[in-house]
Design an enzyme around this catalytic site. Sequence first.
Site, PDB file in Angstrom:
ATOM      1  N   ARG A   1       5.756   3.514   0.457  1.00  0.00           N
ATOM      2  CA  ARG A   1       6.660   2.868   1.437  1.00  0.00           C
ATOM      3  C   ARG A   1       6.976   1.452   0.985  1.00  0.00           C
ATOM      4  NH1 ARG A   1       2.333   0.618   5.717  1.00  0.00           N
ATOM      5  NH2 ARG A   1       0.662   0.741   4.244  1.00  0.00           N
TER       6      ARG A   1
ATOM      7  N   ASP B   1      -7.340   1.214  -4.982  1.00  0.00           N
ATOM      8  CA  ASP B   1      -5.891   0.952  -4.968  1.00  0.00           C
ATOM      9  C   ASP B   1      -5.558  -0.314  -4.190  1.00  0.00           C
ATOM     10  OD1 ASP B   1      -6.849   2.920  -2.933  1.00  0.00           O
ATOM     11  OD2 ASP B   1      -4.892   2.554  -2.046  1.00  0.00           O
TER      12      ASP B   1
END
Length: 486
Positions: free
Chosen positions: A87, A245
């Site tokens: 996103r 991440d």
Amino acid sequence: MLRFEHDYTQLPEPLWRACEPAGVEAPALIAFNEALAAKLGAQDVPDDDTLARWFSGNEIPDGAYPIALGYAGHQFGNFVPQLGDGRALLLGEVVDAQGQRFDIQLKGSGRTPFSRGGDGRSPLGPVLREYLVSEFMAAAGVPTTRALAAVASNERVVRQLPEPGAVFTRVASSHVRVGTFQFAARHGEETTRALADYVIARHYPEARKQDDPYLALLACVTRRQAELVARWMSLGFIHGVMNTDNTSISGETIDYGPCAFMEQFDPRKVFSSIDEGGRYAFSNQPAVAQWNLARFAETLLPLMNVQGDEGVERAVEVIRGFEEHFEQTRQALRIAKLGLAEQAGETADMLMEELETLMHKGRMDMTATFDALTHYAIDFDETRRDALLALTQTPDALNDWLTRWGESELAESGARHAAMRRANPVIIPRNHRVKEAIDAAYEGDFTPFHTLLAVVSAPFNESTEARRLAAPATQSERVLRTFCGT
Ligand code: AMP
Ligand code: MG
């Protein structure tokens, strides 16, 4: 306005994919960080409507070339081979007057090739939260990504319930994460080498001069992560989702999903609703950072000068260095927080460990404690001492500690208060205040957000407004759980 460059697109294509933003309905500018834009060399800043179109992805500013970055990651210990910008979109990089390169990234601008099942959108709440907390961190001297803009849309983003949507513009020294290396490693040694060389050139040019540049890269990142986590903890910050991440190679705080600041001191504190096992609890953060660095090291092993068991041993040795860097930074911060003389390292460690026990047992608010101590240190005034003692349920024990502290190697009186003030903010973005700002924004009133942003962006300044918003939550205001907001 910004002069975009596209260094990252030199890297092989599995690491990034070109992608157009979807655009949102009726973009309206909530906030634009003019000071940061100026630092990034922005000239001829356009009107708010144009800014809203650019920083929602409705219009691509001149020179931008949006790409989504690939990455993998260990989430709560489980490896996910493909995550990536689901996103988010990188518009490009800009180079500031000092020659430092920054990424400009939209978050919540629509689906990308990495979206998996997600909608690529962001609700307004997490956008405002990241804006407030990241700008506080920057002002408090903690390495962090920054907030350039927030734009509201009149689209509904459906989570538990439909919520108003928004787009956030994040500025980062880069978006390369440990997970980016894990992703590259899956595409082979040449991809990993290209990424490692890129990172060395962009962040750690000194590593190139060492005889084992990739081992040196591991050492550089280890050091930055150690310094970062020590800074977090000096402010009671709990990141909440320290997956690989969300571990930046540049050593900046990244991903403000479920993060929160501890109020009552408790080493085992967890806020995130999804952190059921307390993996990312306050006091676990250094060990988790080291675990993440071990995952980083695994991707670099094939590139290092020495392979096999000896290569692994060398990497392990470097990661062990985390502890020393962590302790050094922590000690320097402890000296400052306690107003001690520069050479009083051991005293600082001893006094701080005792104080932490007292804060825990006496159910003391961490930020309020150091703020009150900072005040008391001005002139050891009785009233100020009483104000500090009023914060604890065990005043006698704290009183004894204060006597020991007062008789220890304090910094010279002229410099003491200022040094303590710089290490002990008047205000942190407390959960209930962030919630209050978000709740008002959901009703269309952005005033509490702007007021809170102004004071947390100058967290060492005393003002009536700062004092009002700095107060710990009352029992009924307390926010015990935070959410990723995705
Ligand atoms: P985060 O929890 O923000 O670290 O995100 C973890 C992963 O989920 C990243 O790959 C994100 O891009 C992806 N993700 C989170 N929310 C969404 C969304 N609404 N749409 C698409 N991908 C998402
Ligand atoms: Mg993330």
